[in-house]
Scaffold this motif. Sequence first.
Motif, PDB file in Angstrom:
ATOM      1  N   ARG A   1       0.847  -1.186   0.000  1.00 27.86           N
ATOM      2  CA  ARG A   1       0.000   0.000   0.000  1.00 27.86           C
ATOM      3  C   ARG A   1       0.884   1.237   0.000  1.00 27.86           C
ATOM      4  N   THR A   2       0.447   2.260  -0.724  1.00 27.92           N
ATOM      5  CA  THR A   2       1.143   3.547  -0.743  1.00 27.92           C
ATOM      6  C   THR A   2       0.105   4.659  -0.644  1.00 27.92           C
ATOM      7  N   ALA A   3       0.266   5.522   0.349  1.00 32.19           N
ATOM      8  CA  ALA A   3      -0.640   6.667   0.539  1.00 32.19           C
ATOM      9  C   ALA A   3      -0.070   7.558   1.631  1.00 32.19           C
ATOM     10  N   LEU A   4      -0.484   8.812   1.624  1.00 27.94           N
ATOM     11  CA  LEU A   4      -0.124   9.764   2.675  1.00 27.94           C
ATOM     12  C   LEU A   4       1.378   9.877   2.884  1.00 27.94           C
ATOM     13  N   GLY A   5       2.143   9.644   1.809  1.00 24.78           N
ATOM     14  CA  GLY A   5       3.585   9.803   1.890  1.00 24.78           C
ATOM     15  C   GLY A   5       4.326   8.603   2.443  1.00 24.78           C
ATOM     16  N   TYR A   6       3.652   7.463   2.576  1.00 24.21           N
ATOM     17  CA  TYR A   6       4.284   6.264   3.143  1.00 24.21           C
ATOM     18  C   TYR A   6       3.973   5.034   2.296  1.00 24.21           C
ATOM     19  N   HIS A   7       4.904   4.059   2.344  1.00 22.31           N
ATOM     20  CA  HIS A   7       4.697   2.729   1.778  1.00 22.31           C
ATOM     21  C   HIS A   7       4.509   1.739   2.931  1.00 22.31           C
ATOM     22  N   THR A   8       3.718   0.707   2.699  1.00 14.73           N
ATOM     23  CA  THR A   8       3.650  -0.396   3.656  1.00 14.73           C
ATOM     24  C   THR A   8       3.771  -1.716   2.909  1.00 14.73           C
ATOM     25  N   LEU A   9       4.381  -2.676   3.571  1.00 15.39           N
ATOM     26  CA  LEU A   9       4.484  -4.045   3.082  1.00 15.39           C
ATOM     27  C   LEU A   9       3.984  -4.951   4.194  1.00 15.39           C
ATOM     28  N   GLY A  10       2.956  -5.727   3.904  1.00 14.61           N
ATOM     29  CA  GLY A  10       2.398  -6.642   4.887  1.00 14.61           C
ATOM     30  C   GLY A  10       2.456  -8.076   4.398  1.00 14.61           C
ATOM     31  N   LEU A  11       2.830  -9.003   5.286  1.00 13.23           N
ATOM     32  CA  LEU A  11       2.905 -10.426   4.953  1.00 13.23           C
ATOM     33  C   LEU A  11       2.194 -11.232   6.030  1.00 13.23           C
ATOM     34  N   ARG A  12       1.520 -12.311   5.603  1.00 11.82           N
ATOM     35  CA  ARG A  12       0.810 -13.175   6.538  1.00 11.82           C
ATOM     36  C   ARG A  12       1.038 -14.634   6.171  1.00 11.82           C
ATOM     37  N   TRP A  13       1.072 -15.492   7.228  1.00 11.31           N
ATOM     38  CA  TRP A  13       1.255 -16.924   7.046  1.00 11.31           C
ATOM     39  C   TRP A  13       0.301 -17.704   7.947  1.00 11.31           C
ATOM     40  N   HIS A  14       0.048 -18.942   7.579  1.00 12.84           N
ATOM     41  CA  HIS A  14      -0.747 -19.861   8.385  1.00 12.84           C
ATOM     42  C   HIS A  14      -0.082 -20.025   9.761  1.00 12.84           C
ATOM     43  N   PRO A  15      -0.867 -20.222  10.846  1.00  8.61           N
ATOM     44  CA  PRO A  15      -0.260 -20.340  12.174  1.00  8.61           C
ATOM     45  C   PRO A  15       0.701 -21.514  12.334  1.00  8.61           C
ATOM     46  N   ALA A  16       0.600 -22.520  11.461  1.00 11.97           N
ATOM     47  CA  ALA A  16       1.519 -23.650  11.555  1.00 11.97           C
ATOM     48  C   ALA A  16       2.898 -23.329  10.979  1.00 11.97           C
ATOM     49  N   GLN A  17       2.995 -22.220  10.236  1.00  9.88           N
ATOM     50  CA  GLN A  17       4.293 -21.823   9.672  1.00  9.88           C
ATOM     51  C   GLN A  17       5.195 -21.295  10.793  1.00  9.88           C
ATOM     52  N   ARG A  18       6.391 -21.854  10.914  1.00 10.44           N
ATOM     53  CA  ARG A  18       7.306 -21.413  11.965  1.00 10.44           C
ATOM     54  C   ARG A  18       8.498 -20.687  11.374  1.00 10.44           C
ATOM     55  N   PHE A  19       9.135 -19.881  12.248  1.00  9.34           N
ATOM     56  CA  PHE A  19      10.245 -19.037  11.823  1.00  9.34           C
ATOM     57  C   PHE A  19      11.428 -19.199  12.773  1.00  9.34           C
ATOM     58  N   ASP A  20      12.607 -18.937  12.235  1.00  9.15           N
ATOM     59  CA  ASP A  20      13.812 -18.847  13.040  1.00  9.15           C
ATOM     60  C   ASP A  20      13.871 -17.432  13.611  1.00  9.15           C
ATOM     61  N   LEU A  21      13.656 -17.296  14.920  1.00  9.23           N
ATOM     62  CA  LEU A  21      13.544 -15.977  15.539  1.00  9.23           C
ATOM     63  C   LEU A  21      14.815 -15.152  15.369  1.00  9.23           C
ATOM     64  N   GLN A  22      15.970 -15.759  15.563  1.00 13.27           N
ATOM     65  CA  GLN A  22      17.226 -15.019  15.444  1.00 13.27           C
ATOM     66  C   GLN A  22      17.462 -14.560  14.008  1.00 13.27           C
ATOM     67  N   HIS A  23      17.181 -15.445  13.061  1.00 12.18           N
ATOM     68  CA  HIS A  23      17.367 -15.106  11.647  1.00 12.18           C
ATOM     69  C   HIS A  23      16.431 -13.964  11.246  1.00 12.18           C
ATOM     70  N   LEU A  24      15.166 -14.052  11.652  1.00 10.76           N
ATOM     71  CA  LEU A  24      14.205 -13.013  11.293  1.00 10.76           C
ATOM     72  C   LEU A  24      14.540 -11.691  11.987  1.00 10.76           C
ATOM     73  N   SER A  25      14.919 -11.751  13.246  1.00  6.13           N
ATOM     74  CA  SER A  25      15.287 -10.530  13.961  1.00  6.13           C
ATOM     75  C   SER A  25      16.448  -9.821  13.277  1.00  6.13           C
ATOM     76  N   SER A  26      17.438 -10.590  12.818  1.00  7.53           N
ATOM     77  CA  SER A  26      18.586 -10.002  12.115  1.00  7.53           C
ATOM     78  C   SER A  26      18.145  -9.340  10.817  1.00  7.53           C
ATOM     79  N   ALA A  27      17.206  -9.999  10.091  1.00  8.73           N
ATOM     80  CA  ALA A  27      16.723  -9.431   8.833  1.00  8.73           C
ATOM     81  C   ALA A  27      15.971  -8.124   9.082  1.00  8.73           C
ATOM     82  N   LEU A  28      15.195  -8.070  10.141  1.00  3.39           N
ATOM     83  CA  LEU A  28      14.448  -6.856  10.456  1.00  3.39           C
ATOM     84  C   LEU A  28      15.368  -5.743  10.955  1.00  3.39           C
ATOM     85  N   GLU A  29      16.351  -6.096  11.766  1.00  2.00           N
ATOM     86  CA  GLU A  29      17.278  -5.095  12.295  1.00  2.00           C
ATOM     87  C   GLU A  29      18.158  -4.500  11.207  1.00  2.00           C
ATOM     88  N   ALA A  30      18.295  -5.212  10.085  1.00  2.00           N
ATOM     89  CA  ALA A  30      19.115  -4.717   8.977  1.00  2.00           C
ATOM     90  C   ALA A  30      18.405  -3.661   8.142  1.00  2.00           C
TER      91      ALA A  30
END
Length: 341
Positions: free
Chosen positions: A243-272
């Motif tokens: 979505r793009t409006a009011l001078g901002y972009h947003t990116l949203g992602l969703r997954w089924h609750p059974a989908q699991r993630f590597d917390l450390q890997h994801l945290s590093s990707a977000l912190e970057a």
Amino acid sequence: MPSIPCHVISGFLGSGKTTLIRHLLDHKPAAERWAVLINEFGEAGIDQAMLPDASDIVVQALPGGCLCCQLAVTLKMTLVQLIRRHRPDRVLIEPSGLGHPAGLLEVLQDQDLAPVLDVRAMITLLDPRRLSDSRYLENQTFRDQLAMADALVVSKTDLATPQQLRSADEWLERRWPPLQWVEWVTGGKLPMERVLGASSRVGDIPSRAVDHPLPDLAMAGAPMLTLDMDVMPKPGETRVQRRTALGYHTLGLRWHPAQRFDLQHLSSALEALPEGCRIKAVIHAGQGWRILNNGDGPLKAEGTPWRRDSRIEILWPEDLVLDSEALVARFQACRTGVIED
């Protein structure tokens, strides 16, 4: 019949609105049922996952736009349906940090909702650090939110420097007209009496409702809204919304609750991600369910009772160039597999 007290909790992005509402819900009167309506500019809708799950609390999210404009009709329909179904004693509304409160107040005080809702003094949050940042001072919505406030919560005072706190105090002394009250808080710990004792914006209406009149709207008898966020992603599927409006972009992602993630890997990707990105996520990690949020600066993780699905949302200003396709691929690489509990 008495109207339902309705409190608008406004404030710019990252000012601490959801944290304050969570504190209020944790300390609300036990005999009252509260309804909370949360509007997020992005499509993913993370804030509702940060609120407590209880039988006397009803939380409804309206992501993907602003209540003051794109979602005005949806807001009215949702409020009517919430009142009919749950009969709340009090309603809290958290508009998007990018939304202008004037349009929202017009909706709440129109001829259909005015007999139903007793709109109380609007509470606006201010992070005092923003008063020394030209990006915020030059933003008209930020300025208008403060100008329309009836009462002010100076939030995150523990993160501000002594000079920033002095500057906020000096700004408050110059403000006209004066505010009904000002509270300086940390951790969203607003005294409950500021809400329970809030005066009406118009008139003097009793504060407690036993039964409530409802507007005669054709849409009032419609079935409860089904938003795209209510449709569950299939196992292994990634739902991507931009979505793009009011001078901002947003990116949203969703997954089924059974989908699991590597917390450390994801945290590093977000912190970057570069400075200026607003990050929110609720994920099913190997260590359990976690909320990730950089609202106070560094990315923080905490537990959550949320189990509905995993979500990530990134919001950034238009003058910051990001490759959303590359971001999707980066977050996809943090998955560890689909595991049913």
